[in-house]
Scaffold this motif. Structure first.
Motif, short mmCIF file in Angstrom:
data_model
loop_
_atom_site.label_atom_id
_atom_site.label_comp_id
_atom_site.label_asym_id
_atom_site.label_seq_id
_atom_site.Cartn_x
_atom_site.Cartn_y
_atom_site.Cartn_z
N THR A 1 -5.00 -4.90 4.43
CA THR A 1 -4.07 -4.72 5.54
C THR A 1 -2.70 -4.24 5.04
N ALA A 2 -2.36 -4.60 3.80
CA ALA A 2 -1.10 -4.12 3.20
C ALA A 2 -1.18 -2.64 2.91
N ILE A 3 -2.34 -2.17 2.45
CA ILE A 3 -2.51 -0.74 2.19
C ILE A 3 -2.33 0.04 3.48
N TYR A 4 -2.95 -0.45 4.55
CA TYR A 4 -2.83 0.25 5.83
C TYR A 4 -1.37 0.26 6.30
N TRP A 5 -0.69 -0.89 6.20
CA TRP A 5 0.70 -0.94 6.61
C TRP A 5 1.53 0.10 5.85
N ALA A 6 1.32 0.17 4.54
CA ALA A 6 2.08 1.12 3.73
C ALA A 6 1.79 2.57 4.14
N SER A 7 0.53 2.87 4.44
CA SER A 7 0.17 4.24 4.80
C SER A 7 0.81 4.67 6.11
N GLN A 8 1.13 3.71 6.96
CA GLN A 8 1.67 4.03 8.28
C GLN A 8 3.18 3.87 8.39
N ASN A 9 3.76 3.08 7.48
CA ASN A 9 5.15 2.69 7.69
C ASN A 9 6.07 2.85 6.48
N LEU A 10 5.53 2.99 5.29
CA LEU A 10 6.35 2.97 4.10
C LEU A 10 6.71 4.38 3.64
N ASN A 11 7.99 4.63 3.48
CA ASN A 11 8.46 5.93 3.02
C ASN A 11 8.92 5.81 1.58
N ALA A 12 8.07 6.21 0.66
CA ALA A 12 8.40 6.14 -0.77
C ALA A 12 7.72 7.29 -1.49
N ASP A 13 8.26 7.67 -2.64
CA ASP A 13 7.69 8.76 -3.42
C ASP A 13 6.40 8.35 -4.12
N ALA A 14 6.28 7.06 -4.40
CA ALA A 14 5.07 6.51 -5.01
C ALA A 14 4.85 5.12 -4.44
N ILE A 15 3.59 4.79 -4.20
CA ILE A 15 3.25 3.52 -3.55
C ILE A 15 2.13 2.85 -4.33
N GLY A 16 2.25 1.53 -4.48
CA GLY A 16 1.21 0.80 -5.21
C GLY A 16 0.92 -0.52 -4.56
N LEU A 17 -0.13 -1.18 -5.07
CA LEU A 17 -0.50 -2.51 -4.60
C LEU A 17 -0.94 -3.36 -5.77
N VAL A 18 -0.36 -4.55 -5.87
CA VAL A 18 -0.80 -5.57 -6.81
C VAL A 18 -0.96 -6.86 -6.01
N HIS A 19 -1.16 -7.98 -6.70
CA HIS A 19 -1.39 -9.25 -6.02
C HIS A 19 -0.43 -10.31 -6.55
N TYR A 20 -0.23 -11.34 -5.77
CA TYR A 20 0.73 -12.36 -6.17
C TYR A 20 0.37 -13.05 -7.47
N ARG A 21 -0.88 -12.99 -7.86
CA ARG A 21 -1.30 -13.58 -9.14
C ARG A 21 -1.77 -12.54 -10.15
N ARG A 22 -1.85 -11.28 -9.75
CA ARG A 22 -2.41 -10.25 -10.64
C ARG A 22 -1.54 -9.00 -10.59
N TYR A 23 -1.12 -8.54 -11.78
CA TYR A 23 -0.21 -7.40 -11.89
C TYR A 23 -0.70 -6.43 -12.96
N PHE A 24 -0.19 -5.21 -12.91
CA PHE A 24 -0.34 -4.29 -14.04
C PHE A 24 0.55 -4.79 -15.17
N SER A 25 0.01 -4.76 -16.39
CA SER A 25 0.73 -5.29 -17.53
C SER A 25 1.33 -4.16 -18.37
N ASN A 26 2.44 -4.47 -19.03
CA ASN A 26 3.09 -3.49 -19.91
C ASN A 26 2.64 -3.64 -21.36
N ARG A 27 1.62 -4.42 -21.59
CA ARG A 27 1.08 -4.59 -22.94
C ARG A 27 -0.41 -4.87 -22.88
N SER A 28 -1.11 -4.50 -23.93
CA SER A 28 -2.57 -4.64 -23.93
C SER A 28 -3.00 -6.09 -23.97
#
Length: 265
Positions: free
Chosen positions: A58-85
């Motif tokens: 539902t967050a992806i849909y909200w972003a597709s309809q309402n969010l104005n940004a040059d780049a858009i992403g989705l992570v989770h409150y317990r799971r993120y993209f990491s900056n290290r292996s």
């Protein structure tokens, strides 16, 4: 570059201070109170009331309809993209910062998680051993109506033993809008075929689970190039328990909730 990475959550939780991250309370329409500082997913054009079946999608849909940004992403409150292996600390020092995301997007317009490998079974067999067949059978019906490149790509994903999971990504706007447009055209058609009264407990979140199978389908069908980024889980993942249940599901042919698919519960 204006980058907005949504953090899907269904409850108050410790959030990073980096302004690139935007906590979004999914299923807001179903809650009387939303914490301060959290974006609601029931503002503007939305499917917030579908959250029990769609999860973080539902967050992806909200972003597709309402969010104005040059780049858009989705992570989770317990799971993120990491900056290290290999992150030694499970804290926000290990997650991608805005400047790092900008650098990655200069190299590729799409960032996805490193693939999850199931080793002993295909993506389809894993799904069928972990979930009710109602959702994936309905998805097959809709995919059969898609153009050849999507049918072939979906077949490849189903027969693979690894995939980019969790409905996590960061994309430049043009890519995100193309992906989300196709994603929801498929999901809404699948939803119309499902009798949710036959799905109990965790299985009712079927649309979120099915969405995980569709990002790789879209990537393959459109010959997209992408960067793979490590993922960090902020809490204990109970790897031994998950491995045991994975083997039990494979041997018994039953589906036991493995919690291998991230949701918002």
């Amino acid at each position: 570059m204006h980058i907005s990475v949504l953090i899907a959550t269904h409850k108050p939780y410790h959030m990073p201070s980096d302004p690139v991250y935007l906590p979004i309370f999914v299923g807001s329409s179903l809650h009387s109170e939303i914490p301060d500082g959290y974006q609601r997913d029931d503002q503007g054009i939305n499917i917030s009331d579908k959250n029990p079946h769609y999860n973080e999608v539902t967050a992806i849909y909200w972003a597709s309809q309402n969010l104005n940004a040059d780049a858009i992403g989705l992570v989770h409150y317990r799971r993120y993209f990491s900056n290290r292996s290999f992150a030694q600390k499970k804290d926000f020092s290990s997650i991608l910062r805005e400047s790092q995301i900008e650098d990655l997007l200069k190299r590729s317009s799409i960032i996805v998680p490193k693939p999850r490998n199931y080793y002993i079974e295909t993506i389809e067999s894993h799904y069928r051993h972990s979930h009710s067949a109602i959702g994936i059978d309905a998805l097959y019906e809709i995919i059969a109506q898609q153009p050849a490149e999507y049918r072939e790509s979906f077949s490849k994903v189903m027969h693979s033993k690894q995939a980019h999971m969790f409905n996590m990504f960061i994309m430049r706007r043009e890519e995100f809008m193309a992906y989300s447009s196709w994603l929801f055209s498929v999901l809404f058609a699948v939803e119309a075929k499902i009798d949710f009264s036959k799905l109990q407990g965790n299985e009712s979140r079927v649309m979120g689970f099915l969405a995980e199978l569709l990002m790789d389908t879209w990537l393959l069908a459109n010959n997209k190039t992408f960067l793979e980024c490590p993922v960090i889980f902020m809490e204990n993942e109970h790897i031994v328990k998950k491995a045991r249940n994975l083997i039990l599901n494979k041997l018994t042919g039953t589906h036991v909730n493995l919690d291998t698919h991230i949701g918002t519960k």
